[in-house]
Design an enzyme around this catalytic site. Structure first.
Site: not given
Ligand SMILES: NC(=O)c1ccc[n+]([C@@H]2O[C@H](COP(=O)([O-])OP(=O)(O)OC[C@H]3O[C@@H](n4cnc5c(N)ncnc54)[C@H](OP(=O)(O)O)[C@@H]3O)[C@@H](O)[C@H]2O)c1
Length: 262
Positions: A12, A153-155, A62
């Site tokens: 990601g 999600y939290a789990a 993934v």
């Molecule tokens: N944003 C928040 O507020 C927040 C808060 C706490 C934790 N997080 C965590 O931080 C991490 C990054 O989040 P983000 O906010 O940067 O999200 P994002 O902007 O939606 O980016 C997610 C990235 O993961 C890739 N991705 C999603 N599902 C995938 C899959 N099944 N296989 C391969 N790649 C995948 C997406 O690319 P594709 O769609 O092209 O696959 C994208 O590059 C996540 O684990 C999220 O749970 C985010």
């Protein structure tokens, strides 16, 4: 840890926090970065955006075992080594458990947790040969303090933290640091359908994460002292968090009713 010339695989990395982490890694002298993501255009765009380094793109999901195997085979063939794995790919679907589709429940678990564990397992053969390596897992503030409408999600995110701790202890004989990042709400595509007030920028989260990696911190928790106090309260006096969630239930329901990024 010195990041210069380390070989890194990030899931990601084509958007949001992951992409900002790539930017930070480049600033620290990383030259070889492999990225797994589902959308080809987003992966291709990385190559022009980070043209000063070698971006090895692997289009894949993934949650698909064969995609993970292909990713590791590609890295083995092209680099023959790997120092750092960053498990960042994640998805979210909010709502009452009874109102979430079975598909969204299964996919959140498969992408956020099962895929992360399997990618780690498959990357370990290479990582264990690194002279100085690391695994960074991206959890969430909800991995410490669970809230209504985010039960699944939290789990998954709480499990990510436990997986990190177990792996760090399991790998103590190897020069591999295992750490977890707990972002708060961050302004990325993932949050476009949620209604949130203040958010961190993905650059902030990436900066803290990579500083944490360099300093070999175990947990990088975004949200400052206030968040640390809430985590303590959740552990010692969970009923106080229950009361907070009850008082904000309707407002939270309203703000999260369309929150979905799968
Ligand atoms: N944003 C928040 O507020 C927040 C808060 C706490 C934790 N997080 C965590 O931080 C991490 C990054 O989040 P983000 O906010 O940067 O999200 P994002 O902007 O939606 O980016 C997610 C990235 O993961 C890739 N991705 C999603 N599902 C995938 C899959 N099944 N296989 C391969 N790649 C995948 C997406 O690319 P594709 O769609 O092209 O696959 C994208 O590059 C996540 O684990 C999220 O749970 C985010």
């Amino acid at each position: 840890m010195n990041l210069k010339d380390k070989k890194v695989l990030i899931s990601g990395g084509s958007a949001g926090i992951g992409k900002s982490i790539i930017q930070e890694l480049v600033r620290h002298g990383v030259q070889d970065i492999a990225v797994i993501g589902r959308r080809k255009e987003a992966l291709d765009a990385l190559k022009s955006e980070f043209s000063s380094v070698n971006i090895l793109t692997i289009q894949g999901n993934v949650s698909e075992v064969q995609d993970l195997e292909r990713a590791i085979t590609t890295i083995t063939e092209v680099w023959g080594e790997l120092d750092i794995l960053i498990n960042n790919a994640g998805v979210v679907s909010a709502g009452l458990l009874t109102e979430q589709s079975d598909e969204d429940i299964i996919n959140q678990i498969n992408i956020n947790l099962t895929g992360l564990i399997l990618l780690t397992k498959k990357a370990l053969n290479l990582l264990m040969k690194s002279r100085e390596g690391a695994i960074m897992n991206i959890s969430s503030g909800y991995g410490y303090i669970a809230m209504p409408f985010y039960s699944v999600y939290a789990a998954t995110k709480a499990a990510v933290g436990q997986f990190s701790d177990a792996m760090r202890r399991e790998l103590h004989q190897y020069p591999l640091h295992v750490m977890t990042v707990y972002p708060s709400a961050t302004d990325t595509d993932m949050m476009k359908t949620a209604v949130v007030g203040e958010m961190d920028t993905p650059e902030d989260v990436a900066h803290m994460s990579v500083e944490g990696l360099v300093n070999e911190e175990i947990n990088v928790i975004l949200g400052g002292k206030e968040r640390e106090e809430q985590i303590k309260m959740n552990f010692l006096e969970p009923k106080k968090i229950d009361e907070f969630a009850k008082a904000h239930f309707d407002a939270l329901k309203e703000r999260t009713k369309s929150h979905r990024s799968m």
